[in-house]
Design a protein around this motif. Sequence first.
Motif, PDB file in Angstrom:
ATOM      1  N   LYS A   4      -8.553   7.118   2.948  1.00 46.31           N
ATOM      2  CA  LYS A   4      -7.246   6.447   2.928  1.00 46.31           C
ATOM      3  C   LYS A   4      -7.211   5.398   1.810  1.00 46.31           C
ATOM      4  CE  LYS A   4      -4.059   4.020   5.889  1.00 46.31           C
ATOM      5  NZ  LYS A   4      -2.896   4.770   6.132  1.00 46.31           N
ATOM      6  N   HIS A   5      -6.162   5.430   1.048  1.00 41.16           N
ATOM      7  CA  HIS A   5      -6.026   4.506  -0.080  1.00 41.16           C
ATOM      8  C   HIS A   5      -5.686   3.106   0.435  1.00 41.16           C
ATOM      9  CE1 HIS A   5      -4.683   2.846  -3.910  1.00 41.16           C
ATOM     10  NE2 HIS A   5      -5.275   3.873  -4.486  1.00 41.16           N
ATOM     11  N   PRO A   6      -6.336   2.053  -0.107  1.00 37.97           N
ATOM     12  CA  PRO A   6      -6.053   0.699   0.373  1.00 37.97           C
ATOM     13  C   PRO A   6      -4.673   0.179  -0.022  1.00 37.97           C
ATOM     14  CG  PRO A   6      -7.625   0.643  -1.432  1.00 37.97           C
ATOM     15  CD  PRO A   6      -7.410   2.087  -1.091  1.00 37.97           C
ATOM     16  N   ASP A   7      -4.126   0.702  -1.103  1.00 38.50           N
ATOM     17  CA  ASP A   7      -2.799   0.283  -1.560  1.00 38.50           C
ATOM     18  C   ASP A   7      -1.993   1.531  -1.888  1.00 38.50           C
ATOM     19  OD1 ASP A   7      -0.722  -1.334  -2.367  1.00 38.50           O
ATOM     20  OD2 ASP A   7      -1.512  -1.644  -4.388  1.00 38.50           O
ATOM     21  N   PRO A   8      -1.473   2.232  -0.867  1.00 35.49           N
ATOM     22  CA  PRO A   8      -0.794   3.504  -1.125  1.00 35.49           C
ATOM     23  C   PRO A   8       0.509   3.318  -1.887  1.00 35.49           C
ATOM     24  CG  PRO A   8      -0.501   2.875   1.151  1.00 35.49           C
ATOM     25  CD  PRO A   8      -1.447   1.878   0.544  1.00 35.49           C
ATOM     26  N   TYR A   9       0.901   4.378  -2.579  1.00 37.62           N
ATOM     27  CA  TYR A   9       2.150   4.367  -3.327  1.00 37.62           C
ATOM     28  C   TYR A   9       3.326   4.385  -2.356  1.00 37.62           C
ATOM     29  CZ  TYR A   9       5.988   5.847  -6.270  1.00 37.62           C
ATOM     30  OH  TYR A   9       7.197   5.926  -6.901  1.00 37.62           O
ATOM     31  N   ILE A  10       4.286   3.519  -2.586  1.00 36.98           N
ATOM     32  CA  ILE A  10       5.511   3.479  -1.792  1.00 36.98           C
ATOM     33  C   ILE A  10       6.675   3.657  -2.767  1.00 36.98           C
ATOM     34  CG2 ILE A  10       6.956   2.097  -0.261  1.00 36.98           C
ATOM     35  CD1 ILE A  10       4.423   0.575   0.557  1.00 36.98           C
ATOM     36  N   ALA A  11       7.520   4.615  -2.478  1.00 39.63           N
ATOM     37  CA  ALA A  11       8.679   4.839  -3.344  1.00 39.63           C
ATOM     38  C   ALA A  11       9.500   3.559  -3.435  1.00 39.63           C
ATOM     39  CB  ALA A  11       9.531   5.977  -2.799  1.00 39.63           C
ATOM     40  N   PRO A  12      10.038   3.230  -4.608  1.00 41.06           N
ATOM     41  CA  PRO A  12      10.747   1.959  -4.778  1.00 41.06           C
ATOM     42  C   PRO A  12      11.881   1.725  -3.795  1.00 41.06           C
ATOM     43  CG  PRO A  12      10.379   2.978  -6.906  1.00 41.06           C
ATOM     44  CD  PRO A  12       9.950   3.966  -5.872  1.00 41.06           C
ATOM     45  N   THR A  13      12.621   2.766  -3.443  1.00 42.49           N
ATOM     46  CA  THR A  13      13.757   2.570  -2.548  1.00 42.49           C
ATOM     47  C   THR A  13      13.411   2.772  -1.073  1.00 42.49           C
ATOM     48  OG1 THR A  13      14.408   4.868  -2.917  1.00 42.49           O
ATOM     49  CG2 THR A  13      15.463   3.177  -4.297  1.00 42.49           C
ATOM     50  N   ALA A  14      12.155   3.069  -0.777  1.00 43.85           N
ATOM     51  CA  ALA A  14      11.721   3.237   0.617  1.00 43.85           C
ATOM     52  C   ALA A  14      11.441   1.863   1.232  1.00 43.85           C
ATOM     53  CB  ALA A  14      10.464   4.095   0.674  1.00 43.85           C
ATOM     54  N   PRO A  15      11.440   1.764   2.564  1.00 47.18           N
ATOM     55  CA  PRO A  15      11.119   0.472   3.189  1.00 47.18           C
ATOM     56  C   PRO A  15       9.751  -0.034   2.720  1.00 47.18           C
ATOM     57  CG  PRO A  15      11.986   1.971   4.816  1.00 47.18           C
ATOM     58  CD  PRO A  15      11.811   2.770   3.550  1.00 47.18           C
ATOM     59  N   GLY A  16       9.722  -1.252   2.235  1.00 40.01           N
ATOM     60  CA  GLY A  16       8.496  -1.820   1.696  1.00 40.01           C
ATOM     61  C   GLY A  16       8.350  -1.624   0.198  1.00 40.01           C
ATOM     62  N   GLY A  17       9.242  -0.841  -0.419  1.00 40.37           N
ATOM     63  CA  GLY A  17       9.190  -0.605  -1.856  1.00 40.37           C
ATOM     64  C   GLY A  17       9.768  -1.782  -2.633  1.00 40.37           C
ATOM     65  N   THR A  18       9.604  -1.745  -3.938  1.00 42.03           N
ATOM     66  CA  THR A  18      10.023  -2.860  -4.771  1.00 42.03           C
ATOM     67  C   THR A  18      11.539  -3.027  -4.872  1.00 42.03           C
ATOM     68  OG1 THR A  18       9.895  -1.431  -6.709  1.00 42.03           O
ATOM     69  CG2 THR A  18       7.971  -2.791  -6.204  1.00 42.03           C
ATOM     70  N   LYS A  19      12.308  -1.968  -4.634  1.00 39.61           N
ATOM     71  CA  LYS A  19      13.763  -2.058  -4.704  1.00 39.61           C
ATOM     72  C   LYS A  19      14.420  -2.043  -3.330  1.00 39.61           C
ATOM     73  CE  LYS A  19      15.548   0.113  -8.551  1.00 39.61           C
ATOM     74  NZ  LYS A  19      15.966   1.333  -9.233  1.00 39.61           N
ATOM     75  N   TRP A  20      13.625  -2.078  -2.272  1.00 39.66           N
ATOM     76  CA  TRP A  20      14.170  -2.017  -0.914  1.00 39.66           C
ATOM     77  C   TRP A  20      15.070  -3.217  -0.666  1.00 39.66           C
ATOM     78  CZ3 TRP A  20      15.288   1.126   2.750  1.00 39.66           C
ATOM     79  CH2 TRP A  20      15.493   0.677   4.051  1.00 39.66           C
ATOM     80  N   GLU A  21      16.286  -2.961  -0.290  1.00 37.86           N
ATOM     81  CA  GLU A  21      17.300  -3.965   0.015  1.00 37.86           C
ATOM     82  C   GLU A  21      17.593  -4.899  -1.163  1.00 37.86           C
ATOM     83  OE1 GLU A  21      16.176  -5.954   3.644  1.00 37.86           O
ATOM     84  OE2 GLU A  21      16.899  -4.295   4.841  1.00 37.86           O
ATOM     85  N   ARG A  22      17.404  -4.411  -2.368  1.00 35.49           N
ATOM     86  CA  ARG A  22      17.687  -5.244  -3.524  1.00 35.49           C
ATOM     87  C   ARG A  22      19.182  -5.421  -3.735  1.00 35.49           C
ATOM     88  NH1 ARG A  22      14.866  -4.100  -9.104  1.00 35.49           N
ATOM     89  NH2 ARG A  22      13.145  -4.970  -7.950  1.00 35.49           N
ATOM     90  N   ASN A  23      19.934  -4.365  -3.611  1.00 34.06           N
ATOM     91  CA  ASN A  23      21.383  -4.427  -3.823  1.00 34.06           C
ATOM     92  C   ASN A  23      22.090  -4.221  -2.494  1.00 34.06           C
ATOM     93  OD1 ASN A  23      21.160  -4.746  -6.630  1.00 34.06           O
ATOM     94  ND2 ASN A  23      20.761  -2.560  -6.842  1.00 34.06           N
ATOM     95  N   LEU A  24      22.032  -5.231  -1.671  1.00 34.00           N
ATOM     96  CA  LEU A  24      22.700  -5.154  -0.382  1.00 34.00           C
ATOM     97  C   LEU A  24      24.208  -5.220  -0.564  1.00 34.00           C
ATOM     98  CD1 LEU A  24      20.462  -7.545   1.716  1.00 34.00           C
ATOM     99  CD2 LEU A  24      20.550  -5.077   1.801  1.00 34.00           C
TER     100      LEU A  24
END
Length: 120
Positions: free
Chosen positions: A75-95
């Motif tokens: 298991k990767h310690p820092d798995p890839y998260i899609a930007p728009t998925a929950p926890g991603g870098t763009k999650w809830e950016r443009n509410l």
Amino acid sequence: MPPTTNTFASAHRQYVQSLYKRRLKNSLDWTIRRDIWRAKAMEIRAEFERNRDVKDPRQLAQIFEQAEAKLAAWKHPDPYIAPTAPGGTKWERNLPPPTENPYAHDEPTQYEPRSWNPFR
């Protein structure tokens, strides 16, 4: 007995598909470039295909246990998260903008005369 066997086969198929997908996603976390990752994906597929015709429940349980252990170990310690998925870098950016009255303000402070507030 056919409904039980059919139910078991359906649950078994879903579990194997879930395990296969988790293995692929985990291997993709370790290798970002898809052209390099493709070889690893083919190895995982070959591993699943080798065990395709196993019907003995005890042997299946042992294979699943080994696969889950391998998945947990890699298991990767820092798995890839899609930007728009929950926890991603763009999650809830443009509410969406708030729906309440945007012109509603607090009561005037002591430095603002009441007659000055146009929204009263």
